[in-house]
Design an enzyme around this catalytic site. Structure first.
Site, short mmCIF file in Angstrom:
data_model
loop_
_atom_site.label_atom_id
_atom_site.label_comp_id
_atom_site.label_asym_id
_atom_site.label_seq_id
_atom_site.Cartn_x
_atom_site.Cartn_y
_atom_site.Cartn_z
N GLY A 1 -6.06 6.29 4.00
CA GLY A 1 -5.02 7.05 3.30
C GLY A 1 -3.69 6.32 3.26
O GLY A 1 -3.36 5.53 4.15
N TYR B 1 4.94 -3.13 1.15
CA TYR B 1 3.60 -2.61 1.44
C TYR B 1 2.96 -3.39 2.59
O TYR B 1 2.40 -2.81 3.53
CB TYR B 1 2.74 -2.70 0.18
CG TYR B 1 1.26 -2.53 0.43
CD1 TYR B 1 0.74 -1.30 0.80
CD2 TYR B 1 0.39 -3.61 0.28
CE1 TYR B 1 -0.63 -1.15 1.02
CE2 TYR B 1 -0.96 -3.47 0.50
CZ TYR B 1 -1.47 -2.24 0.87
OH TYR B 1 -2.82 -2.10 1.10
#
Length: 264
Positions: free
Chosen positions: A70, A134
């Site tokens: 997730g 990220y």
């Protein structure tokens, strides 16, 4: 295994796991904030926002293992990554500790080491060199996994995933590609192993031109069966040779390393 939780179950890797791990556990609990298909036999569908700690604690009850996919899987604004990838990952680990979940697969990324040059072969001792915000969140997740193992004995295999698709999509992926079949077999190996500690390894198939070594992880008993070599002629015919002077070619992170700062 009685109950296996998959977060990020609506995404590409989540769908691969949902299909490939049917029957591996008595029950597979599937969770995401995005819509998912209704539960099939031996499945539970439980929507959950990973930034909601109380909800995550409830989500992880009666779970034996977690495949944590997730979060946001592309470069994004820091405030978005803060909730999905940083707070969400902490909540997974704290919930695992409170609920006695013994092992987690953390979906790290090749973008945690994307500013290494392609000429450098990496293993688990190679320094983190994120190529993006990220990638920074994946370095954080690896550190969280290390902390929760050392402090609380929650085991994790942090898998620096390359490029998991049915086939490589460009020349770079001839080195980074991981087949869906190899990904599923790795998930099984992770949760079958007697112990893992906190292990950092690379999610990549047995490609001829790969940049990463998993020699240190051989104790898992996992051997990838597929190789991108079968697609080489097709890819080289479809894509022009890479410019060796471009950042996207010099660095393992490809386009992530070549782009500017997302917030600019």
């Amino acid at each position: 295994m009685k109950r296996l939780l998959i977060t990020g179950a609506a995404g590409n890797l989540g769908k691969i796991c949902r299909e490939g791990l049917k029957g591996y556990a008595d029950v597979i609990r599937l969770s995401d904030i995005s819509p998912m298909n209704p539960a099939g036999p031996n499945e539970e569908v439980v929507p959950c926002d990973l930034s909601d700690r109380a909800a995550v604690i409830e989500l992880t009850k009666d779970v034996d293992g977690i495949i944590h996919l997730g979060g946001i899987s592309i470069e994004a604004a820091f405030d978005d990554l803060l909730q999905a990838n940083l707070a969400g990952t902490y909540n997974i680990y704290e919930a695992a500790r409170q609920n006695g979940v013994g092992r987690i697969m953390f979906a790290s990324s090749n973008h945690a080491i994307g500013f290494h040059e392609r000429t450098t072969r990496l293993d688990d001792t190679s320094a983190q060199r994120p190529d993006s915000l990220y990638g920074v969140t994946k370095c954080y997740g690896e550190a969280m996994a290390s902390y929760y193992y050392d402090k609380f004995d929650v085991e994790t295999v942090s898998v620096r995933i390359g490029s998991c698709f049915e086939k490589p999509l460009d020349r770079r992926m001839l080195s980074t590609w991981m087949s869906p079949g190899d990904f599923v077999s790795l998930m099984k190996a992770i949760f079958t192993a007697p112990q893992t500690g906190h292990l950092v390894m690379y999610g990549v198939s047995d490609n001829t031109a790969k940049w990463w070594s998993n020699d240190h992880a051989e104790f898992l008993g996992w051997k990838p069966k597929d190789s991108s070599e079968q697609f080489r002629a097709e890819i080289e015919a479809a894509f022009a040779p890479e410019d060796r002077h471009e950042k996207a070619t010099i660095y393992q992170g490809g386009g992530f390393a070549a782009r500017g700062h997302f917030e600019d």
